[in-house]
Design a protein around this motif. Structure first.
Motif, PDB file in Angstrom:
ATOM      1  N   VAL A   1       0.840  -1.190   0.000  1.00 25.03           N
ATOM      2  CA  VAL A   1       0.000   0.000   0.000  1.00 25.03           C
ATOM      3  C   VAL A   1       0.882   1.249   0.000  1.00 25.03           C
ATOM      4  O   VAL A   1       0.573   2.237  -0.674  1.00 25.03           O
ATOM      5  CB  VAL A   1      -0.939  -0.002   1.234  1.00 25.03           C
ATOM      6  N   GLU A   2       1.990   1.206   0.713  1.00 25.78           N
ATOM      7  CA  GLU A   2       2.897   2.352   0.777  1.00 25.78           C
ATOM      8  C   GLU A   2       3.481   2.665  -0.597  1.00 25.78           C
ATOM      9  O   GLU A   2       3.595   3.830  -0.980  1.00 25.78           O
ATOM     10  CB  GLU A   2       4.030   2.097   1.782  1.00 25.78           C
ATOM     11  N   ASN A   3       3.872   1.637  -1.339  1.00 28.79           N
ATOM     12  CA  ASN A   3       4.427   1.855  -2.679  1.00 28.79           C
ATOM     13  C   ASN A   3       3.371   2.394  -3.634  1.00 28.79           C
ATOM     14  O   ASN A   3       3.661   3.246  -4.472  1.00 28.79           O
ATOM     15  CB  ASN A   3       5.045   0.571  -3.228  1.00 28.79           C
TER      16      ASN A   3
ATOM     17  N   TYR B   1       2.980   6.016  -2.803  1.00 26.76           N
ATOM     18  CA  TYR B   1       4.150   6.751  -3.295  1.00 26.76           C
ATOM     19  C   TYR B   1       4.039   7.002  -4.795  1.00 26.76           C
ATOM     20  O   TYR B   1       4.251   8.120  -5.263  1.00 26.76           O
ATOM     21  CB  TYR B   1       5.430   5.967  -2.982  1.00 26.76           C
ATOM     22  N   MET B   2       3.697   5.967  -5.565  1.00 20.52           N
ATOM     23  CA  MET B   2       3.607   6.112  -7.017  1.00 20.52           C
ATOM     24  C   MET B   2       2.504   7.091  -7.408  1.00 20.52           C
ATOM     25  O   MET B   2       2.691   7.907  -8.317  1.00 20.52           O
ATOM     26  CB  MET B   2       3.395   4.752  -7.680  1.00 20.52           C
ATOM     27  N   VAL B   3       1.370   7.033  -6.715  1.00 23.77           N
ATOM     28  CA  VAL B   3       0.266   7.959  -7.008  1.00 23.77           C
ATOM     29  C   VAL B   3       0.717   9.395  -6.758  1.00 23.77           C
ATOM     30  O   VAL B   3       0.469  10.285  -7.583  1.00 23.77           O
ATOM     31  CB  VAL B   3      -0.990   7.608  -6.176  1.00 23.77           C
ATOM     32  N   GLU B   4       1.406   9.631  -5.652  1.00 26.59           N
ATOM     33  CA  GLU B   4       1.887  10.981  -5.351  1.00 26.59           C
ATOM     34  C   GLU B   4       2.907  11.445  -6.390  1.00 26.59           C
ATOM     35  O   GLU B   4       2.884  12.607  -6.812  1.00 26.59           O
ATOM     36  CB  GLU B   4       2.498  11.034  -3.947  1.00 26.59           C
ATOM     37  N   GLU B   5       3.778  10.567  -6.823  1.00 24.46           N
ATOM     38  CA  GLU B   5       4.770  10.922  -7.836  1.00 24.46           C
ATOM     39  C   GLU B   5       4.105  11.239  -9.178  1.00 24.46           C
ATOM     40  O   GLU B   5       4.512  12.172  -9.873  1.00 24.46           O
ATOM     41  CB  GLU B   5       5.786   9.792  -8.001  1.00 24.46           C
TER      42      GLU B   5
ATOM     43  N   ARG C   1      -9.525   3.700  -8.594  1.00 30.87           N
ATOM     44  CA  ARG C   1      -9.810   4.011  -7.185  1.00 30.87           C
ATOM     45  C   ARG C   1     -10.659   2.945  -6.535  1.00 30.87           C
ATOM     46  O   ARG C   1     -11.499   2.319  -7.171  1.00 30.87           O
ATOM     47  CB  ARG C   1     -10.548   5.349  -7.071  1.00 30.87           C
ATOM     48  N   LYS C   2     -10.460   2.783  -5.222  1.00 29.40           N
ATOM     49  CA  LYS C   2     -11.290   1.866  -4.453  1.00 29.40           C
ATOM     50  C   LYS C   2     -12.721   2.364  -4.453  1.00 29.40           C
ATOM     51  O   LYS C   2     -12.962   3.558  -4.424  1.00 29.40           O
ATOM     52  CB  LYS C   2     -10.834   1.806  -2.992  1.00 29.40           C
TER      53      LYS C   2
ATOM     54  N   ILE D   1      -7.196  13.113  -5.607  1.00 28.50           N
ATOM     55  CA  ILE D   1      -6.529  11.828  -5.840  1.00 28.50           C
ATOM     56  C   ILE D   1      -5.531  11.621  -4.716  1.00 28.50           C
ATOM     57  O   ILE D   1      -4.544  12.340  -4.623  1.00 28.50           O
ATOM     58  CB  ILE D   1      -5.789  11.816  -7.191  1.00 28.50           C
ATOM     59  N   LYS D   2      -5.792  10.664  -3.867  1.00 25.90           N
ATOM     60  CA  LYS D   2      -4.903  10.382  -2.744  1.00 25.90           C
ATOM     61  C   LYS D   2      -4.453   8.936  -2.800  1.00 25.90           C
ATOM     62  O   LYS D   2      -5.181   8.063  -3.267  1.00 25.90           O
ATOM     63  CB  LYS D   2      -5.624  10.631  -1.422  1.00 25.90           C
ATOM     64  N   GLY D   3      -3.262   8.713  -2.317  1.00 27.64           N
ATOM     65  CA  GLY D   3      -2.729   7.355  -2.280  1.00 27.64           C
ATOM     66  C   GLY D   3      -3.616   6.400  -1.503  1.00 27.64           C
ATOM     67  O   GLY D   3      -3.685   5.211  -1.810  1.00 27.64           O
ATOM     68  N   SER D   4      -4.321   6.928  -0.519  1.00 33.13           N
ATOM     69  CA  SER D   4      -5.196   6.083   0.300  1.00 33.13           C
ATOM     70  C   SER D   4      -6.437   5.612  -0.461  1.00 33.13           C
ATOM     71  O   SER D   4      -7.157   4.740   0.012  1.00 33.13           O
ATOM     72  CB  SER D   4      -5.621   6.830   1.561  1.00 33.13           C
ATOM     73  N   HIS D   5      -6.672   6.165  -1.646  1.00 27.43           N
ATOM     74  CA  HIS D   5      -7.816   5.749  -2.461  1.00 27.43           C
ATOM     75  C   HIS D   5      -7.536   4.461  -3.227  1.00 27.43           C
ATOM     76  O   HIS D   5      -8.401   3.970  -3.948  1.00 27.43           O
ATOM     77  CB  HIS D   5      -8.181   6.836  -3.478  1.00 27.43           C
ATOM     78  N   PHE D   6      -6.338   3.941  -3.096  1.00 26.28           N
ATOM     79  CA  PHE D   6      -5.920   2.768  -3.861  1.00 26.28           C
ATOM     80  C   PHE D   6      -5.378   1.710  -2.908  1.00 26.28           C
ATOM     81  O   PHE D   6      -4.990   2.010  -1.794  1.00 26.28           O
ATOM     82  CB  PHE D   6      -4.825   3.153  -4.864  1.00 26.28           C
ATOM     83  N   ASN D   7      -5.366   0.468  -3.370  1.00 26.75           N
ATOM     84  CA  ASN D   7      -4.754  -0.581  -2.561  1.00 26.75           C
ATOM     85  C   ASN D   7      -3.810  -1.408  -3.423  1.00 26.75           C
ATOM     86  O   ASN D   7      -3.682  -1.167  -4.618  1.00 26.75           O
ATOM     87  CB  ASN D   7      -5.810  -1.446  -1.862  1.00 26.75           C
ATOM     88  N   GLU D   8      -3.170  -2.377  -2.809  1.00 30.88           N
ATOM     89  CA  GLU D   8      -2.157  -3.140  -3.533  1.00 30.88           C
ATOM     90  C   GLU D   8      -2.725  -3.997  -4.662  1.00 30.88           C
ATOM     91  O   GLU D   8      -1.981  -4.449  -5.525  1.00 30.88           O
ATOM     92  CB  GLU D   8      -1.289  -3.979  -2.588  1.00 30.88           C
ATOM     93  N   ASP D   9      -4.035  -4.178  -4.704  1.00 27.73           N
ATOM     94  CA  ASP D   9      -4.645  -4.926  -5.810  1.00 27.73           C
ATOM     95  C   ASP D   9      -4.460  -4.198  -7.141  1.00 27.73           C
ATOM     96  O   ASP D   9      -4.420  -4.817  -8.192  1.00 27.73           O
ATOM     97  CB  ASP D   9      -6.137  -5.150  -5.572  1.00 27.73           C
ATOM     98  N   GLN D  10      -4.342  -2.888  -7.093  1.00 31.70           N
ATOM     99  CA  GLN D  10      -4.140  -2.087  -8.304  1.00 31.70           C
ATOM    100  C   GLN D  10      -2.659  -1.826  -8.586  1.00 31.70           C
ATOM    101  O   GLN D  10      -2.323  -1.061  -9.475  1.00 31.70           O
ATOM    102  CB  GLN D  10      -4.854  -0.730  -8.189  1.00 31.70           C
ATOM    103  N   TYR D  11      -1.779  -2.467  -7.842  1.00 24.72           N
ATOM    104  CA  TYR D  11      -0.344  -2.184  -7.947  1.00 24.72           C
ATOM    105  C   TYR D  11       0.165  -2.235  -9.383  1.00 24.72           C
ATOM    106  O   TYR D  11       0.829  -1.309  -9.845  1.00 24.72           O
ATOM    107  CB  TYR D  11       0.464  -3.157  -7.075  1.00 24.72           C
ATOM    108  N   ASP D  12      -0.113  -3.312 -10.096  1.00 24.45           N
ATOM    109  CA  ASP D  12       0.437  -3.480 -11.448  1.00 24.45           C
ATOM    110  C   ASP D  12      -0.039  -2.379 -12.399  1.00 24.45           C
ATOM    111  O   ASP D  12       0.761  -1.841 -13.178  1.00 24.45           O
ATOM    112  CB  ASP D  12       0.091  -4.855 -12.017  1.00 24.45           C
ATOM    113  N   ASP D  13      -1.311  -2.030 -12.320  1.00 24.50           N
ATOM    114  CA  ASP D  13      -1.849  -0.975 -13.187  1.00 24.50           C
ATOM    115  C   ASP D  13      -1.243   0.387 -12.838  1.00 24.50           C
ATOM    116  O   ASP D  13      -0.888   1.164 -13.720  1.00 24.50           O
ATOM    117  CB  ASP D  13      -3.370  -0.908 -13.082  1.00 24.50           C
ATOM    118  N   ILE D  14      -1.110   0.661 -11.553  1.00 24.29           N
ATOM    119  CA  ILE D  14      -0.529   1.931 -11.133  1.00 24.29           C
ATOM    120  C   ILE D  14       0.952   1.977 -11.480  1.00 24.29           C
ATOM    121  O   ILE D  14       1.466   3.010 -11.911  1.00 24.29           O
ATOM    122  CB  ILE D  14      -0.776   2.179  -9.634  1.00 24.29           C
TER     123      ILE D  14
END
Length: 74
Positions: free
Chosen positions: A8-10, A13-17, A72-73, A30-43
């Motif tokens: 979730v931290e990564n 980080y990527m969303v903020e970047e 987004r979640k 758009i906040k990093g907390s709106h996403f989870n690790e399930d979307q990691y590959d797409d993000i």
């Protein structure tokens, strides 16, 4: 930052970047907390795309932000 780990931290980080690189005006929506690790590959794909270019057209920025919106979640 070790972006090979699907955390979730990564994702946050990527969303903020991505937001910073695109200079998104409504970045608060758009906040990093709106996403989870399930979307990691797409993000990660979006992150790599954004980092591969120096400039973006308005339509490219809109498309990337729209894609983030889709990820987004609920």
């Amino acid at each position: 930052m070790d972006l090979t780990q699907k955390t979730v931290e990564n994702v946050a980080y990527m969303v903020e970047e991505i937001k910073q690189k695109l200079r998104v005006v409504s970045g608060a929506a758009i906040k990093g907390s709106h996403f989870n690790e399930d979307q990691y590959d797409d993000i990660k794909d979006l992150y790599d795309l954004v980092n591969s270019k120096d400039k973006f057209s308005i339509s490219e920025i809109e498309a990337i932000v729209a894609e983030l919106g889709k990820l987004r979640k609920a």
